[in-house]
Scaffold this motif. Structure first.
Motif, PDB file in Angstrom:
ATOM      1  N   ALA A 110       0.829  -1.202   0.000  1.00 44.33           N
ATOM      2  CA  ALA A 110       0.000   0.000   0.000  1.00 44.33           C
ATOM      3  C   ALA A 110       0.868   1.258   0.000  1.00 44.33           C
ATOM      4  O   ALA A 110       1.910   1.318   0.663  1.00 44.33           O
ATOM      5  N   LEU A 111       0.423   2.268  -0.758  1.00 44.87           N
ATOM      6  CA  LEU A 111       1.155   3.526  -0.870  1.00 44.87           C
ATOM      7  C   LEU A 111       0.516   4.576   0.042  1.00 44.87           C
ATOM      8  O   LEU A 111      -0.702   4.736   0.060  1.00 44.87           O
ATOM      9  N   LYS A 112       1.342   5.286   0.768  1.00 45.31           N
ATOM     10  CA  LYS A 112       0.830   6.308   1.675  1.00 45.31           C
ATOM     11  C   LYS A 112       0.480   7.579   0.912  1.00 45.31           C
ATOM     12  O   LYS A 112       1.162   7.955  -0.042  1.00 45.31           O
ATOM     13  N   SER A 113      -0.587   8.232   1.356  1.00 44.66           N
ATOM     14  CA  SER A 113      -0.966   9.520   0.782  1.00 44.66           C
ATOM     15  C   SER A 113      -0.186  10.631   1.476  1.00 44.66           C
ATOM     16  O   SER A 113       0.250  10.481   2.623  1.00 44.66           O
ATOM     17  N   SER A 114      -0.039  11.743   0.787  1.00 43.73           N
ATOM     18  CA  SER A 114       0.661  12.875   1.383  1.00 43.73           C
ATOM     19  C   SER A 114      -0.233  13.516   2.451  1.00 43.73           C
ATOM     20  O   SER A 114      -1.465  13.479   2.351  1.00 43.73           O
ATOM     21  N   PRO A 115       0.372  14.102   3.493  1.00 41.38           N
ATOM     22  CA  PRO A 115      -0.426  14.789   4.524  1.00 41.38           C
ATOM     23  C   PRO A 115      -1.317  15.880   3.936  1.00 41.38           C
ATOM     24  O   PRO A 115      -2.436  16.093   4.423  1.00 41.38           O
ATOM     25  N   LEU A 116      -0.847  16.564   2.883  1.00 45.86           N
ATOM     26  CA  LEU A 116      -1.642  17.629   2.280  1.00 45.86           C
ATOM     27  C   LEU A 116      -2.893  17.066   1.617  1.00 45.86           C
ATOM     28  O   LEU A 116      -3.963  17.686   1.669  1.00 45.86           O
ATOM     29  N   LYS A 117      -2.788  15.890   1.013  1.00 45.62           N
ATOM     30  CA  LYS A 117      -3.966  15.255   0.420  1.00 45.62           C
ATOM     31  C   LYS A 117      -5.007  14.970   1.497  1.00 45.62           C
ATOM     32  O   LYS A 117      -6.209  15.150   1.276  1.00 45.62           O
ATOM     33  N   ARG A 118      -4.542  14.518   2.658  1.00 47.25           N
ATOM     34  CA  ARG A 118      -5.472  14.249   3.754  1.00 47.25           C
ATOM     35  C   ARG A 118      -6.145  15.534   4.230  1.00 47.25           C
ATOM     36  O   ARG A 118      -7.343  15.539   4.543  1.00 47.25           O
ATOM     37  N   VAL A 119      -5.391  16.621   4.288  1.00 48.35           N
ATOM     38  CA  VAL A 119      -5.976  17.911   4.686  1.00 48.35           C
ATOM     39  C   VAL A 119      -7.058  18.323   3.691  1.00 48.35           C
ATOM     40  O   VAL A 119      -8.153  18.768   4.073  1.00 48.35           O
ATOM     41  N   ILE A 120      -6.759  18.177   2.391  1.00 51.32           N
ATOM     42  CA  ILE A 120      -7.738  18.524   1.360  1.00 51.32           C
ATOM     43  C   ILE A 120      -8.982  17.646   1.487  1.00 51.32           C
ATOM     44  O   ILE A 120     -10.117  18.113   1.320  1.00 51.32           O
ATOM     45  N   ASP A 121      -8.785  16.358   1.795  1.00 51.16           N
ATOM     46  CA  ASP A 121      -9.921  15.454   1.978  1.00 51.16           C
ATOM     47  C   ASP A 121     -10.818  15.914   3.128  1.00 51.16           C
ATOM     48  O   ASP A 121     -12.050  15.933   3.007  1.00 51.16           O
TER      49      ASP A 121
END
Length: 359
Positions: free
Chosen positions: A159-170
């Motif tokens: 599994a590939l981790k998402s960037s912290p910024l992507k999580r913030v946008i989510d």
């Protein structure tokens, strides 16, 4: 003597140039890329891959202990093996065409110099794919936090981790989306309650990141007990492969048809995004039973967090062969970036308004 000295020098230089260069451990990013490449190779040729993961206890890792252990790994590697650091600091060794017993032999060789006890390295072997059977490979190994078991640790490893910024946008996008959608959701809930028997919301088990199972939330668009009749309708599915899609599904209520046409039934999944089980953009999660029927190369779509929308939602929604659907998901994984996510989000609304095919 001059000629003899010259020939001796040439011999030494040739001997030196023919030596195999020293192996060096891969960085976390390099090792992850090497692991994904090995997985694709296994998917193509039907071989096996063992992954040896080694965790050094604090006392052993202190000082130059970690460097000494790294040297012992480099000395033990075959030309076809790769070793490096994982994102969490542990050591990882990729052993192509090696059974589980062979990987444990490597572990025993590396750990032999250390006295058994608290200072001995802790080893784990992951086999991909697990040839002992699907039930063994997909046995529960943990808990998702909502009573839903996770699946194969070997798939979770890729599994590939998402960037912290992507999580913030989510989080920001899902929160804002739920705020805007609340009046629509309330009206839809009222329409469902007034026109058919049963609950307003529907929970269905899906496979997400690394094969981890979670309960995806939707507005109910079918009559109660509709899932029990899916087997009778399977031959009428308009989607090939394991996925089931039927445009004029007789189980769908008349209110449900409108909710599906406008994709309003999917809005509650913004809650799954807030929970960290989904993202705004990513491959659509399949029901667990359908996902488990996918071929090994198709299950590479589970390397990233599933999402509300992706390339398939925009360009091929339910009107392309299943293999092409999966290739669209893999294309997203290769191209994924924050900018690309924003582009796909912007293209989703018109694709819903003018999209064709069953939903």
């Amino acid at each position: 003597m001059g000629l003899v000295a010259w020939l001796d020098g040439v011999s030494k230089r040739m001997s030196s140039s023919s030596r195999i260069p020293a192996r060096t451990l891969l960085s976390p990013d390099e090792f992850q890329q090497a692991a994904l490449c090995e997985r694709m190779r296994v998917d193509r040729n039907g071989s096996i891959l063992s992954v040896l993961v080694i965790d050094l206890p604090p006392r052993l890792a202190a000082g130059d202990g970690s460097a000494r252990f790294a040297s012992s790994i480099e000395e033990r590697l075959r030309l076809t093996d790769s070793a490096g650091r994982l994102q969490d600091g542990r050591f990882g060794i990729l052993l192509p065409d090696t059974p589980e017993s062979g990987a444990w032999k490597v572990a025993a060789d590396l750990c032999e110099p250390y006295v058994p006890g608290s200072d001995r390295p802790r080893c784990e072997v992951l086999l991909y794919p697990n040839h002992e059977g699907d039930e063994s490979d997909l046995a529960p190994v943990g808990d998702s936090g909502s009573g839903v078991p996770t699946t194969s640790p070997s798939e979770a490893f890729f599994a590939l981790k998402s960037s912290p910024l992507k999580r913030v946008i989510d989080i920001v996008g899902a929160s804002f989306g739920l705020f805007l959608a609340m009046p629509t959701l309330l009206l839809a809930a009222l329409a469902i309650k007034c026109t058919s028997r049963g609950p307003v919301l529907y929970w269905q088990e899906r496979e997400g990141l690394g094969g981890k199972r979670f309960m995806m939330l939707k507005l109910r668009t079918m009559r109660v007990g509709a899932h029990d009749f899916q087997g009778e309708l399977r031959d009428r599915s308009e989607q090939d492969g394991p996925a089931f899609k039927l445009a004029n599904d007789p189980r769908v209520t008349w209110v449900g048809r409108w909710l599906r046409k406008l994709s309003i039934d999917e809005l509650p999944q913004l809650w799954n995004v807030l929970q960290g089980e989904m993202s705004l953009v990513g491959p659509r999660p399949l029901p667990t039973a359908e996902s488990l029927q996918c071929a090994a190369w198709q299950r590479r779509r589970l390397q990233v967090m599933p999402g509300l929308t992706c390339i398939w939602q925009i360009r091929g929604r339910n009107v392309v062969p299943f293999d092409e659907w999966i290739r669209m998901d893999l294309q997203y994984i290769r191209r994924r970036s924050l900018w690309y996510d924003l582009v796909l989000i912007a293209q989703t609304v018109p694709s819903i308004a003018f999209g064709k095919g069953p939903r």
